[in-house]
Design a protein around this motif. Sequence first.
Motif, short mmCIF file in Angstrom:
data_model
loop_
_atom_site.label_atom_id
_atom_site.label_comp_id
_atom_site.label_asym_id
_atom_site.label_seq_id
_atom_site.Cartn_x
_atom_site.Cartn_y
_atom_site.Cartn_z
N GLU A 1 -24.46 23.69 50.11
CA GLU A 1 -23.45 23.06 49.24
C GLU A 1 -22.36 22.32 50.01
O GLU A 1 -21.62 21.52 49.44
N THR A 2 -22.24 22.56 51.32
CA THR A 2 -21.18 21.90 52.10
C THR A 2 -21.71 21.11 53.29
O THR A 2 -20.93 20.48 53.99
N ASN B 1 -14.61 21.74 47.35
CA ASN B 1 -15.53 20.63 47.53
C ASN B 1 -14.80 19.35 47.99
O ASN B 1 -14.81 18.33 47.30
N GLY C 1 -16.32 25.46 50.23
CA GLY C 1 -17.20 25.65 49.08
C GLY C 1 -16.46 25.65 47.75
O GLY C 1 -17.00 25.24 46.73
N ILE D 1 -20.52 17.39 53.84
CA ILE D 1 -19.09 17.05 53.94
C ILE D 1 -18.78 16.66 55.39
O ILE D 1 -19.02 17.44 56.31
N ASP E 1 -13.76 15.89 50.07
CA ASP E 1 -14.51 14.70 50.49
C ASP E 1 -14.65 14.68 52.01
O ASP E 1 -15.59 14.08 52.54
#
Length: 128
Positions: A78-79, A51, A48, A82, A53
């Motif tokens: 938020e993740t 962030n 978190g 990924i 890639d």
Amino acid sequence: MRRGEILTRVLLVEDNEMNSDMLSRRMERKGFQVFIAKDGLEGVSMAGEVNPDIILMDMSLPGIDGWEATRRIKAAPETTSIPVVALTAHAMASDREKALEAGCDDFDTKPVDLGRLLEIMEKLLSAS
């Protein structure tokens, strides 16, 4: 690896210092920006914060293991997008299935073959 002019950010979640040092140095030489978490909780937290890639997740971690860390990463809005690659010394088909069920996007075995891992990463990064 560059995406445009921005370095690809990799979060490596690995408790073995020798493994994390070796893999992070090899990846940095290939042009990645590497962040290292030493256990599952730190991996969830750093996912978190930085962030990344892509996340390379050891499955055998102290505290919460890689399966639980991946579940938490994929559960957080938020993740969740990924990509996560499971890294494990366990190469049985059931281990791959368990990693994918936990939310990992792909699976690779240790010892890490950098060429093979880079192919997996490229496939996931180009799909995101």
